[in-house]
Design an enzyme around this catalytic site. Structure first.
Site, PDB file in Angstrom:
ATOM      1  CB  THR A   4      -4.658  -7.633   8.475  1.00 43.41           C
ATOM      2  OG1 THR A   4      -5.457  -6.758   7.479  1.00 43.41           O
ATOM      3  CG2 THR A   4      -4.626  -8.959   8.240  1.00 43.41           C
TER       4      THR A   4
ATOM      5  CG  HIS B  76      -2.009  -0.816   1.167  1.00 43.45           C
ATOM      6  ND1 HIS B  76      -2.787  -1.524   2.083  1.00 43.45           N
ATOM      7  CD2 HIS B  76      -2.558  -1.866  -0.030  1.00 43.45           C
ATOM      8  CE1 HIS B  76      -3.363  -2.374   1.813  1.00 43.45           C
ATOM      9  NE2 HIS B  76      -3.653  -2.622   0.449  1.00 43.45           N
TER      10      HIS B  76
ATOM     11  CB  CYS C 105       6.312  13.296 -14.990  1.00 44.90           C
ATOM     12  SG  CYS C 105       7.410  13.764 -13.351  1.00 44.90           S
TER      13      CYS C 105
HETATM   14  N1  APR Z   1      -1.711  -6.797  17.827  1.00 48.05           N
HETATM   15  C1  APR Z   1      -2.204  -7.553  16.882  1.00 48.05           C
HETATM   16  N2  APR Z   1      -3.402  -7.184  16.130  1.00 48.05           N
HETATM   17  C2  APR Z   1      -3.995  -6.012  16.756  1.00 48.05           C
HETATM   18  C3  APR Z   1      -3.410  -5.390  17.674  1.00 48.05           C
HETATM   19  C4  APR Z   1      -2.101  -5.896  18.253  1.00 48.05           C
HETATM   20  N3  APR Z   1      -1.700  -5.270  19.318  1.00 48.05           N
HETATM   21  N4  APR Z   1      -4.185  -4.200  17.914  1.00 48.05           N
HETATM   22  C5  APR Z   1      -5.193  -4.453  17.285  1.00 48.05           C
HETATM   23  N5  APR Z   1      -5.102  -5.606  16.487  1.00 48.05           N
HETATM   24  C6  APR Z   1      -5.672  -5.909  15.335  1.00 48.05           C
HETATM   25  C7  APR Z   1      -7.284  -5.412  15.437  1.00 48.05           C
HETATM   26  O1  APR Z   1      -8.075  -6.547  15.866  1.00 48.05           O
HETATM   27  C8  APR Z   1      -7.755  -5.628  13.887  1.00 48.05           C
HETATM   28  O2  APR Z   1      -8.316  -6.658  13.334  1.00 48.05           O
HETATM   29  O3  APR Z   1      -5.596  -5.238  13.978  1.00 48.05           O
HETATM   30  C9  APR Z   1      -6.518  -5.239  13.122  1.00 48.05           C
HETATM   31  C10 APR Z   1      -6.454  -3.623  12.466  1.00 48.05           C
HETATM   32  O4  APR Z   1      -7.432  -3.675  11.332  1.00 48.05           O
HETATM   33  P1  APR Z   1      -7.569  -2.349  10.700  1.00 48.05           P
HETATM   34  O5  APR Z   1      -7.518  -1.156  11.358  1.00 48.05           O
HETATM   35  O6  APR Z   1      -8.746  -2.555   9.657  1.00 48.05           O
HETATM   36  O7  APR Z   1      -6.388  -2.292   9.580  1.00 48.05           O
HETATM   37  P2  APR Z   1      -5.921  -3.267   8.487  1.00 48.05           P
HETATM   38  O8  APR Z   1      -6.228  -4.402   8.425  1.00 48.05           O
HETATM   39  O9  APR Z   1      -4.348  -3.202   8.417  1.00 48.05           O
HETATM   40  O10 APR Z   1      -6.423  -2.304   7.300  1.00 48.05           O
HETATM   41  C11 APR Z   1      -6.090  -2.786   6.205  1.00 48.05           C
HETATM   42  O11 APR Z   1      -7.153  -0.670   5.076  1.00 48.05           O
HETATM   43  O12 APR Z   1      -7.460   1.481   5.488  1.00 48.05           O
HETATM   44  C12 APR Z   1      -6.912   0.656   4.768  1.00 48.05           C
HETATM   45  O13 APR Z   1      -4.974   0.851   3.388  1.00 48.05           O
HETATM   46  C13 APR Z   1      -5.609   0.745   4.771  1.00 48.05           C
HETATM   47  O14 APR Z   1      -3.794  -1.020   4.895  1.00 48.05           O
HETATM   48  C14 APR Z   1      -5.114  -0.414   5.591  1.00 48.05           C
HETATM   49  C15 APR Z   1      -5.953  -1.464   4.800  1.00 48.05           C
END
Ligand code: APR
Length: 243
Positions: A187, A118, A129
């Site tokens: 994630t 990303h 450009c």
């Molecule tokens: N350790 C592990 N996981 C964690 C922790 C922690 N300490 N704290 C929170 N989480 C988990 C949450 O439970 C959640 O499932 O991290 C996840 C974060 O999810 P999102 O906020 O949705 O982030 P992500 O999945 O990386 O988003 C994907 O979406 O907004 C766009 O481009 C952006 O790359 C991003 C993409």
């Protein structure tokens, strides 16, 4: 769901694909996107993270990414980042790290090969450009001038916005085809195409999730290790017979 003491066995024949999300940087003080205090609770995607937002108000977009640069530059990697850098050291080219994160905490922890699908927060590029992305830690906050390219185009953050195609997908899909172990960490499994990677390896590789709560696509995983990445990752991997 695995007990906290469970470990993830990696054999000498295994090739490991790791996907990280915002959760791995949460313990470093970088907010995630969709948790209670997440970025998308306080900012509107359509105002700060889309091509339309950029055309409509580049000042607002740069205010958002300048804020994120300020937060990320003060952040330090946590034990989760260090555990993955150590695993890379053991597995060498049997390890592939793909991150959805735009911060540089994996690199700060010593990871050598990190694929930022990303984009990268501390890089910028021209929106007109073909100037390659360049290192840029500057803050461009209102009402200051916005950066302009020598071609006259506007300099934008080197980030994959909603509606844009992530970077290096061919390389990512090749590594997914080659892996025997897939590990997703921190994630929510709600954003494509990363949310489909576990489905891509289903039936061929073992899939594991690490995070405090089961992700939206949890049925795709053989096992979920529930807990914080910084607490679970340091003791999770047992690499048998590695070089
Ligand atoms: N350790 C592990 N996981 C964690 C922790 C922690 N300490 N704290 C929170 N989480 C988990 C949450 O439970 C959640 O499932 O991290 C996840 C974060 O999810 P999102 O906020 O949705 O982030 P992500 O999945 O990386 O988003 C994907 O979406 O907004 C766009 O481009 C952006 O790359 C991003 C993409």
């Amino acid at each position: 769901m695995a007990s906290p003491m469970a470990s993830l066995a990696i054999s000498p024949a295994d090739r490991v694909f790791v996907l990280t999300g915002a959760g791995i940087s949460a313990e470093s003080g970088i907010p995630t996107f969709r948790d209670a205090d997440g970025l998308w609770r306080n900012y509107r995607i359509e105002e700060v993270a889309s091509p339309l937002a950029w055309r409509r108000d580049p000042h607002l977009v740069w205010d958002f990414y300048s804020m994120r640069r300020r937060v990320a530059s003060a952040a330090k990697p946590n034990p989760g980042h260090f555990a993955l850098a150590a695993l890379e050291e053991v597995l060498q080219d049997r390890f592939f790290l793909c991150t959805q994160n735009v911060d540089n905490l994996h690199e700060k922890a010593g990871a050598r090969r990190v694929l930022h699908m990303h984009g990268e927060l501390f890089k910028s590029r021209c929106d007109t450009c073909s100037l390659p992305p360049f290192a840029d830690t500057s803050l461009y906050e209102s009402p200051g001038e916005l950066p302009v390219c020598s071609c006259g185009g506007k300099i934008r953050p080197h980030i994959c916005w909603f509606g844009e195609t992530p970077f290096a997908l061919e390389q990512i899909f090749q590594a997914l085809d080659d892996c025997s172990i897939f590990i997703a960490i921190g994630t929510s499994g709600s954003v494509q195409p990363a949310a489909s990677f576990a489905a891509q390896v289903a039936g061929r590789a073992k899939a594991f999730y690490v995070g405090p709560e089961a992700p939206a696509n949890h049925l795709l995983f053989d096992e979920c290790f529930l807990g914080k990445a910084g607490e679970l990752l340091p003791g999770l991997f047992s690499c048998r017979g590695s070089a």
